[in-house]
Design a protein around this motif. Structure first.
Motif, PDB file in Angstrom:
ATOM      1  N   ARG A 143       0.814  -1.223   0.000  1.00  0.00           N
ATOM      2  CA  ARG A 143       0.000   0.000   0.000  1.00  0.00           C
ATOM      3  C   ARG A 143       0.842   1.265   0.000  1.00  0.00           C
ATOM      4  O   ARG A 143       0.539   2.215  -0.720  1.00  0.00           O
ATOM      5  CB  ARG A 143      -0.958  -0.011   1.195  1.00  0.00           C
ATOM      6  N   THR A 144       1.894   1.302   0.808  1.00  0.00           N
ATOM      7  CA  THR A 144       2.738   2.497   0.798  1.00  0.00           C
ATOM      8  C   THR A 144       3.916   2.346  -0.152  1.00  0.00           C
ATOM      9  O   THR A 144       4.324   3.300  -0.801  1.00  0.00           O
ATOM     10  CB  THR A 144       3.253   2.825   2.211  1.00  0.00           C
ATOM     11  N   GLU A 189      -1.506   7.636   0.484  1.00  0.00           N
ATOM     12  CA  GLU A 189      -0.844   8.593  -0.403  1.00  0.00           C
ATOM     13  C   GLU A 189      -0.040   9.617   0.415  1.00  0.00           C
ATOM     14  O   GLU A 189       1.065  10.018   0.021  1.00  0.00           O
ATOM     15  CB  GLU A 189      -1.872   9.324  -1.268  1.00  0.00           C
ATOM     16  N   ASP A 200      -4.422   8.737   4.781  1.00  0.00           N
ATOM     17  CA  ASP A 200      -4.359   8.174   3.436  1.00  0.00           C
ATOM     18  C   ASP A 200      -2.945   7.657   3.165  1.00  0.00           C
ATOM     19  O   ASP A 200      -1.961   8.331   3.473  1.00  0.00           O
ATOM     20  CB  ASP A 200      -4.730   9.245   2.413  1.00  0.00           C
ATOM     21  N   ARG A 256       6.686   7.957  -6.487  1.00  0.00           N
ATOM     22  CA  ARG A 256       7.057   9.323  -6.101  1.00  0.00           C
ATOM     23  C   ARG A 256       8.570   9.517  -6.151  1.00  0.00           C
ATOM     24  O   ARG A 256       9.051  10.577  -6.570  1.00  0.00           O
ATOM     25  CB  ARG A 256       6.518   9.629  -4.703  1.00  0.00           C
ATOM     26  N   GLN A 307      -7.057   3.219   3.655  1.00  0.00           N
ATOM     27  CA  GLN A 307      -7.184   2.075   2.743  1.00  0.00           C
ATOM     28  C   GLN A 307      -7.664   0.808   3.446  1.00  0.00           C
ATOM     29  O   GLN A 307      -8.064  -0.151   2.774  1.00  0.00           O
ATOM     30  CB  GLN A 307      -5.860   1.826   2.024  1.00  0.00           C
ATOM     31  N   SER A 351       4.344   0.806  -3.078  1.00  0.00           N
ATOM     32  CA  SER A 351       4.097   1.048  -4.505  1.00  0.00           C
ATOM     33  C   SER A 351       3.910   2.530  -4.778  1.00  0.00           C
ATOM     34  O   SER A 351       4.398   3.058  -5.788  1.00  0.00           O
ATOM     35  CB  SER A 351       2.862   0.261  -4.962  1.00  0.00           C
ATOM     36  N   ARG A 352       3.229   3.211  -3.882  1.00  0.00           N
ATOM     37  CA  ARG A 352       3.030   4.660  -4.047  1.00  0.00           C
ATOM     38  C   ARG A 352       4.338   5.412  -3.865  1.00  0.00           C
ATOM     39  O   ARG A 352       4.623   6.386  -4.563  1.00  0.00           O
ATOM     40  CB  ARG A 352       1.974   5.150  -3.056  1.00  0.00           C
ATOM     41  N   ALA A 368       3.120   7.942   1.780  1.00  0.00           N
ATOM     42  CA  ALA A 368       4.115   7.831   0.720  1.00  0.00           C
ATOM     43  C   ALA A 368       4.760   9.176   0.420  1.00  0.00           C
ATOM     44  O   ALA A 368       5.970   9.254   0.160  1.00  0.00           O
ATOM     45  CB  ALA A 368       3.464   7.260  -0.540  1.00  0.00           C
TER      46      ALA A 368
END
Length: 293
Positions: free
Chosen positions: A31-32, A178, A176, A39, A149, A34-35, A181
């Motif tokens: 979840r974190t 996002e 979040d 970045r 999430q 891949s984001r 990340a």
């Protein structure tokens, strides 16, 4: 606020002279991770994702043969400890020994909100203390609240339009992934600026699960509701569904904390690091509505 002040003057340089910046992202398909990888790539860093499958390189906490190849050439590391476990501090310590030997000079560690108040033997806290004791590594600790999430991917996802979890009227400042990340990317892109810091990452408001269910209902047009449940019954169901019993005990503590009114509360750390306010739950829900339809 769970924040300590960076101390760049006492931290080692994040990159040996003449060596290109390369970040190893553990749980790189998660979840974190891949984001974060996206970045960091956008910031111009060389990025290597690592996971048991689907990443740039294979990485398995239980297979030490995968550790050295994953670390090769990396000078900074996004450290995500083993999941669904509670006894891994020694395993992570051995990996950090290897990381130091292979030239890693900065670690950004994904911990959890409030872990600074946990006993030293709690694995998440033990890893924090281990990092703080390593003189050849700088580090940054991220302590996020419950992920937004969780409502779309894991244990808070509605089943038959009902979210069932024993949190009662307690509130949590859901964050979040996002935003997590984004903060991680800032710390790995400029380790010296965040050396020694610990950031408590939250959303902009504390919500009960019932209120979160109402927001999901509003954005989807579905009759999503919240149902409280006896905690013992809930733990029995989670263990029966495959969650290790020891981790079930951790879930008990987490839900008890929220139900008791001691869940996370908003901090300004996301905006402090990124310059952008944290994402509200309503914005997350609108962006994620397809997952519930």
């Amino acid at each position: 606020m769970n924040v300590s002040t960076p101390s760049a003057s006492s931290a080692p340089s994040a990159r040996p002279s003449g060596r290109a910046a390369t970040a190893l992202v553990l749980a790189g398909t998660g979840r974190t991770g891949s984001r974060l990888a996206a970045r960091l790539t956008a910031r111009g860093l060389t990025v290597r994702t690592a996971a048991r499958r689907g990443a740039d390189v294979p990485f398995d906490w239980d297979d030490p043969a995968t550790h050295r190849p994953a670390l090769a050439g990396a000078d900074r590391l996004y450290l995500v400890p083993p999941v669904m476990r509670v006894d891994y501090a020694g395993q992570v310590a051995a990996f950090l020994d290897l990381a130091e030997h292979e030239g890693v000079r900065h670690v950004t560690y994904l911990s959890a909100y409030g872990i600074d108040r946990a006993a030293p033997q709690v694995a998440l806290r033990a890893v924090e203390l281990d990092l703080a004791a390593r003189g050849s590594l700088s580090h940054t600790v991220l302590r996020p609240a419950w992920f937004m999430q969780n409502f779309s991917e894991t244990f808070l996802k509605p089943m038959d339009d009902v979210i069932t979890v024993p949190t009662g009227d307690g509130a949590e400042a859901f964050v979040d992934a996002e935003d997590i990340a984004a903060v991680a990317a800032a710390t790995l892109a400029d380790p010296d600026a965040h050396a020694g810091a610990a950031y408590a990452l939250t959303g902009p408001e504390a919500l009960t699960v019932g209120r979160a269910a109402g927001i999901i209902a509003d954005v989807t047009g579905r009759p999503v509701t919240y149902r409280d449940i006896d905690r013992d019954e809930w733990i029995r169901h989670t263990v029966a569904a495959g969650v290790p019993a020891a981790y079930g005990a951790m879930l008990r503590t987490l839900t008890e904390t929220v139900a008791a009114g001691l869940g996370s509360r908003p901090t300004g750390d996301v905006e402090k690091v990124t310059g952008v306010p944290p994402i509200p739950f309503t914005a997350f829900a609108r962006r994620t509505a397809r997952a519930w339809r």
